[in-house]
Design a protein around this motif. Structure first.
Motif, PDB file in Angstrom:
ATOM      1  N   LEU A  62      53.575   0.628 -19.089  1.00  0.00           N
ATOM      2  CA  LEU A  62      54.727   0.982 -19.917  1.00  0.00           C
ATOM      3  C   LEU A  62      55.246   0.106 -20.921  1.00  0.00           C
ATOM      4  N   ASN A  63      54.916  -1.301 -20.785  1.00  0.00           N
ATOM      5  CA  ASN A  63      55.142  -2.014 -21.978  1.00  0.00           C
ATOM      6  C   ASN A  63      54.377  -1.724 -23.283  1.00  0.00           C
ATOM      7  N   SER A  64      52.971  -1.389 -22.886  1.00  0.00           N
ATOM      8  CA  SER A  64      52.200  -0.730 -24.123  1.00  0.00           C
ATOM      9  C   SER A  64      52.688   0.678 -24.462  1.00  0.00           C
ATOM     10  N   GLU A  65      53.106   1.506 -23.841  1.00  0.00           N
ATOM     11  CA  GLU A  65      53.852   2.613 -24.232  1.00  0.00           C
ATOM     12  C   GLU A  65      54.938   2.210 -25.223  1.00  0.00           C
ATOM     13  N   ALA A  66      55.890   1.504 -24.663  1.00  0.00           N
ATOM     14  CA  ALA A  66      56.961   0.969 -25.461  1.00  0.00           C
ATOM     15  C   ALA A  66      56.615   0.255 -26.941  1.00  0.00           C
ATOM     16  N   ALA A  67      55.687  -0.355 -26.843  1.00  0.00           N
ATOM     17  CA  ALA A  67      55.369  -1.145 -28.111  1.00  0.00           C
ATOM     18  C   ALA A  67      54.772  -0.087 -28.924  1.00  0.00           C
ATOM     19  N   ASP A  68      54.360   1.017 -28.576  1.00  0.00           N
ATOM     20  CA  ASP A  68      53.643   2.072 -29.400  1.00  0.00           C
ATOM     21  C   ASP A  68      54.768   2.833 -29.983  1.00  0.00           C
TER      22      ASP A  68
END
Length: 82
Positions: A62-68
């Protein structure tokens, strides 16, 4: 089903068991309860560790998706109001 077994304990340990068990419980019932609680606690800790690992994996995703999303928003051209 219970099985009869033999264990060897020091007289000091037996005296402590007798004090803790008191008159309400036999040595056998006391000795059976202690490892049962220990085993349940170990199983609970193992389950919590697995759950924590799953939570952390989901958080990483989820953190990776938010960063994207944030990167996409930052690189998008700004719209001006009419």
């Amino acid at each position: 089903m219970k099985e009869k077994t033999s264990i060897t304990l020091s007289s000091e340990v037996l005296a402590r068991i007798d004090r803790l068990a008191g008159f309400r419980h036999s040595r056998s019932s006391f000795i059976e309860r202690v490892p049962c609680r220990y085993l349940l606690a170990r199983e609970r800790r193992a389950r919590q560790a697995r759950d924590l690992q799953r939570i952390n994996q989901a958080a990483d995703r989820l953190n990776s998706e938010a960063a994207d999303v944030l990167e996409f928003q930052a690189s998008s051209p700004k719209r001006t109001a009419l």
